[in-house]
Scaffold this motif. Structure first.
Motif, PDB file in Angstrom:
ATOM      1  N   GLU A  20      13.630   0.968 -76.790  1.00 36.81           N
ATOM      2  CA  GLU A  20      13.947   0.870 -75.372  1.00 36.81           C
ATOM      3  C   GLU A  20      12.650   0.940 -74.597  1.00 36.81           C
ATOM      4  OE1 GLU A  20      16.185   3.436 -71.873  1.00 36.81           O
ATOM      5  OE2 GLU A  20      16.281   4.055 -73.960  1.00 36.81           O
ATOM      6  N   LEU A  80      14.058  -3.764 -75.898  1.00 33.67           N
ATOM      7  CA  LEU A  80      15.338  -3.870 -75.199  1.00 33.67           C
ATOM      8  C   LEU A  80      15.139  -3.325 -73.796  1.00 33.67           C
ATOM      9  CD1 LEU A  80      18.309  -4.555 -75.198  1.00 33.67           C
ATOM     10  CD2 LEU A  80      18.779  -2.254 -76.008  1.00 33.67           C
ATOM     11  N   PHE A  82      16.217  -2.148 -70.330  1.00 34.01           N
ATOM     12  CA  PHE A  82      17.366  -1.653 -69.590  1.00 34.01           C
ATOM     13  C   PHE A  82      17.058  -1.755 -68.099  1.00 34.01           C
ATOM     14  CE2 PHE A  82      18.549   1.286 -73.314  1.00 34.01           C
ATOM     15  CZ  PHE A  82      19.345   0.296 -73.853  1.00 34.01           C
ATOM     16  N   ARG A 103      23.574  -5.265 -69.180  1.00 32.15           N
ATOM     17  CA  ARG A 103      23.714  -4.936 -70.596  1.00 32.15           C
ATOM     18  C   ARG A 103      23.864  -6.208 -71.434  1.00 32.15           C
ATOM     19  NH1 ARG A 103      22.245  -1.418 -68.929  1.00 32.15           N
ATOM     20  NH2 ARG A 103      20.547  -2.129 -70.244  1.00 32.15           N
ATOM     21  N   SER A 106      20.466  -7.812 -71.630  1.00 32.77           N
ATOM     22  CA  SER A 106      19.560  -7.049 -72.484  1.00 32.77           C
ATOM     23  C   SER A 106      19.920  -7.153 -73.955  1.00 32.77           C
ATOM     24  CB  SER A 106      19.576  -5.573 -72.061  1.00 32.77           C
ATOM     25  OG  SER A 106      19.173  -5.413 -70.722  1.00 32.77           O
ATOM     26  N   SER A 107      21.200  -7.351 -74.250  1.00 35.57           N
ATOM     27  CA  SER A 107      21.647  -7.369 -75.645  1.00 35.57           C
ATOM     28  C   SER A 107      21.083  -8.546 -76.436  1.00 35.57           C
ATOM     29  CB  SER A 107      23.180  -7.405 -75.701  1.00 35.57           C
ATOM     30  OG  SER A 107      23.683  -8.649 -75.251  1.00 35.57           O
ATOM     31  N   TRP A 110      18.825  -7.781 -79.318  1.00 33.92           N
ATOM     32  CA  TRP A 110      19.350  -7.128 -80.521  1.00 33.92           C
ATOM     33  C   TRP A 110      20.117  -8.089 -81.426  1.00 33.92           C
ATOM     34  CZ3 TRP A 110      21.732  -1.657 -79.297  1.00 33.92           C
ATOM     35  CH2 TRP A 110      20.758  -0.875 -78.668  1.00 33.92           C
ATOM     36  N   ASN A 142      24.357   3.326 -72.724  1.00 30.98           N
ATOM     37  CA  ASN A 142      23.567   2.093 -72.813  1.00 30.98           C
ATOM     38  C   ASN A 142      23.588   1.523 -74.223  1.00 30.98           C
ATOM     39  OD1 ASN A 142      22.749   2.005 -70.138  1.00 30.98           O
ATOM     40  ND2 ASN A 142      20.852   3.106 -70.511  1.00 30.98           N
ATOM     41  N   THR A 146      25.689  -1.806 -75.511  1.00 28.59           N
ATOM     42  CA  THR A 146      24.847  -2.930 -75.923  1.00 28.59           C
ATOM     43  C   THR A 146      25.195  -3.353 -77.345  1.00 28.59           C
ATOM     44  OG1 THR A 146      23.052  -2.144 -74.503  1.00 28.59           O
ATOM     45  CG2 THR A 146      22.479  -3.751 -76.183  1.00 28.59           C
ATOM     46  N   CYS A 150      26.890  -6.986 -78.563  1.00 26.01           N
ATOM     47  CA  CYS A 150      26.319  -7.820 -79.626  1.00 26.01           C
ATOM     48  C   CYS A 150      27.360  -8.143 -80.699  1.00 26.01           C
ATOM     49  CB  CYS A 150      25.128  -7.120 -80.264  1.00 26.01           C
ATOM     50  SG  CYS A 150      23.658  -7.026 -79.229  1.00 26.01           S
TER      51      CYS A 150
END
Length: 299
Positions: A20, A80, A82, A103, A106-107, A110, A142, A146, A150
């Protein structure tokens, strides 16, 4: 007893490492000293491949220097981001939707490694996965959401079950805390308890009311027809509970597999007696995810 013995015979434990970082414009503190690797002196050869815990390493973007590693593996991280900026004039529900949209964005970082995690879920034929989290309260919503976002790329619709209200997923999603999981266990139809989220492929089951009958229902959950039918309605049911959840043991006995989510600085959580007891109770342990934090950011 044999499961407890096998729990102490895990071999070559590695980790999912998730990093993060700050949003743009935030100030990062000096990097913390490199965390020591998980103890390897406890690991011995295990002839039963089904009990070995597979792990996935999450790579950093090309411009980032890989984290130092042990001789046996190359541990790397993923950035990642946030986002924490929400307009103060918006309503609580609008702010929640905006937060959720961040979210989803941001995912993306991943996806490649969660896909490898999904391969282990598929190999284990796990339709009901218990995710035990050792993350602090400010980090857990979070990371959990996330990860769930995914996984919807591979299992849609996905049912996310917040087993314990202390995780505060219902607050972050601006959804009702009840009715929910406990009410469904008591006999309320699933259609009357499952709530929507801003992502159509992600359904949410809140903790529910604090009912006296819940624990009795959990004990007989394994053979419960309603419990079995979840696999026909959802390709994946992701139940999330904190490490100290009193319902964790009966859930571990009833789910197809368990996994641990913790911060990399708390990697010793995999040797916590509570998690070892859960591993002894579960049919399979399919992986341990570690969240690598470069700093603290709100939102």
């Amino acid at each position: 007893m044999s499961r407890m013995i096998q729990t102490w015979k895990r071999t070559n434990s590695q980790t999912y490492l998730i990093e993060e970082v700050f949003p743009h414009g935030a100030t990062q503190p000096a990097p913390a000293p490199a965390q020591s690797e998980c103890p390897t002196e406890h690991a011995t050869t295990n002839a039963n491949e089904d009990l070995a815990i597979p792990f996935v390493e999450i790579p950093e973007p090309a411009e980032t220097t890989p984290t130092s590693t042990s001789e046996n593996r190359s541990t790397q991280c993923v950035s990642l981001r946030f986002h924490s900026c929400l307009e103060s004039k918006t309503s609580a529900r609008e702010a929640s939707n905006a937060w959720f949209a961040h979210r989803v964005e941001s995912s993306q970082a991943w996806h490649s490694e969660v896909e490898r995690f999904w391969q282990h879920i598929s190999q284990a034929r796990a339709h009901r996965l218990l995710l035990i989290t050792a993350l602090p309260p400010q980090t857990a919503p979070n990371a959990i959401l996330t990860l769930a976002i995914c996984l919807t790329r591979h299992a849609t619709p996905l049912l996310l079950v917040e087993v314990s209200p202390q995780l505060s997923l219902h607050s972050q999603l601006q959804r009702a805390a009840a009715p929910g999981f406990s009410d469904w266990l008591a006999g309320l139809p699933l259609i009357c308890t499952v709530q929507s989220t801003p992502l159509p492929g992600l359904h949410y089951l809140a903790p529910g009311h604090d009912l006296a009958s819940t624990q009795r229902q959990l004990i007989s959950l394994h053979d419960n027809e309603a419990w079995i039918s979840l696999s026909r309605q959802y390709p994946l049911t992701l139940l999330v509970a904190p490490l100290d959840c009193p319902w964790a043991i009966p859930l571990a006995l009833s789910t197809d597999a368990i996994s641990l989510l913790a911060e990399s600085s708390e990697s010793h959580a995999m040797y916590d007696p509570r998690f070892l007891a859960l591993q002894a109770s579960a049919a399979k342990t399919i992986g341990i995810l570690l969240l690598e934090r470069c700093g603290s950011a709100t939102g």
